[in-house]
Design a protein around this motif. Structure first.
Motif, PDB file in Angstrom:
ATOM      1  N   VAL A  27       0.843  -1.192   0.000  1.00  0.00           N
ATOM      2  CA  VAL A  27       0.000   0.000   0.000  1.00  0.00           C
ATOM      3  C   VAL A  27       0.877   1.240   0.000  1.00  0.00           C
TER       4      VAL A  27
ATOM      5  N   THR B   8      -7.877   3.321   0.796  1.00  0.00           N
ATOM      6  CA  THR B   8      -8.318   2.104   0.138  1.00  0.00           C
ATOM      7  C   THR B   8      -9.790   2.233  -0.223  1.00  0.00           C
TER       8      THR B   8
ATOM      9  N   THR C  60     -11.818  -4.240  -0.960  1.00  0.00           N
ATOM     10  CA  THR C  60     -10.452  -4.581  -1.355  1.00  0.00           C
ATOM     11  C   THR C  60      -9.741  -5.310  -0.220  1.00  0.00           C
TER      12      THR C  60
ATOM     13  N   ARG D 185     -10.286   5.619  -4.190  1.00  0.00           N
ATOM     14  CA  ARG D 185      -9.799   5.095  -2.918  1.00  0.00           C
ATOM     15  C   ARG D 185     -10.078   6.169  -1.876  1.00  0.00           C
TER      16      ARG D 185
END
Length: 229
Positions: free
Chosen positions: A133, A146, A150, A209
């Motif tokens: 990430v 995010t 996911t 996101r």
């Protein structure tokens, strides 16, 4: 004795330490399957000068020479000079006598703040999933964006582990930092606005996101490894 020089010699690359370059040159040349003379011919430098760069610990050529050598070896200037990058451990042979040094919490936080990509371990139906990430450090907390559904989203309301490392195979040295803590979704509008203003990296994966996840550290540990050779 006459000092080896090159017409392309300019100011040496900032941060390049004596001895690093020669080891990287020799290693990369071996990986490419090239002889010293073949590499020198490709780079347009005398073989004797390339040998000097590989064998002399104090050799610090300029960027002009380094760019030619990097091109001849099929690599980048950053890789040849050990420039910072978030790279996983490669296939290089480990040092025979590594030395581990424990890092303080302050040292760990300082290293965390220099990187923008880490790995978060989250619960999964088949065990654990570890995914990269893009993250930032805000008020000593690990934060990343995010989307619902996911894999990183599964971190919300769970205990997770977050890891960052940097490994230099050519020099058999590097470091790793491990953070364990509770992850939560950031929902307060003011807090979200503050994170959006302070975070310096957007998710590389693309798409929407919009959910911020914060990992509040319960423990932060790290180790640095250096070669004794």
């Amino acid at each position: 004795m006459t000092k080896q020089t090159s017409p392309n010699l300019v100011s040496p690359v900032e941060g390049l330490r004596p001895g690093d370059l020669g080891r990287r040159l020799a290693r990369r040349r071996a990986e490419a399957g090239l002889t010293l003379h073949e590499t020198a011919a490709r780079a347009g430098v005398p073989p004797s000068y390339l040998q000097y760069l590989e064998e002399c610990p104090t050799a610090l050529p300029g960027t002009g020479v380094l760019r030619k050598l990097a091109g001849s070896l099929g690599t980048s200037l950053n890789e040849l000079t050990g420039g910072r990058a978030d790279l996983p451990a490669g296939l290089g042979q480990a040092a025979r006598a590594p030395v581990f040094v424990e890092l303080s919490v302050q040292e760990c936080l300082a290293l965390l703040s220099t990187h923008g990509v880490g790995r978060v371990a989250v619960p999964d139906i088949s065990g654990l999933a570890v995914v990269p990430v893009n993250y930032s450090v805000v008020d000593d907390a690990i934060v990343f964006r995010t989307a619902p559904g996911t894999t990183p989203w599964r971190a919300v309301d769970t205990q997770v582990a977050f890891e960052v490392d940097h490994v230099d195979d050519a020099l058999s040295q590097g470091w790793s930092v491990l953070v364990r803590g509770h992850a939560r979704a950031v929902t307060d509008p003011d807090a979200v606005s503050r994170l959006e203003g302070q975070a310096y990296s957007t998710p590389w994966v693309g798409g929407r996101r919009d959910v911020w996840v914060s990992i509040e550290p319960l423990s932060t540990t790290g180790r640095r490894i250096v070669s004794s050779l």
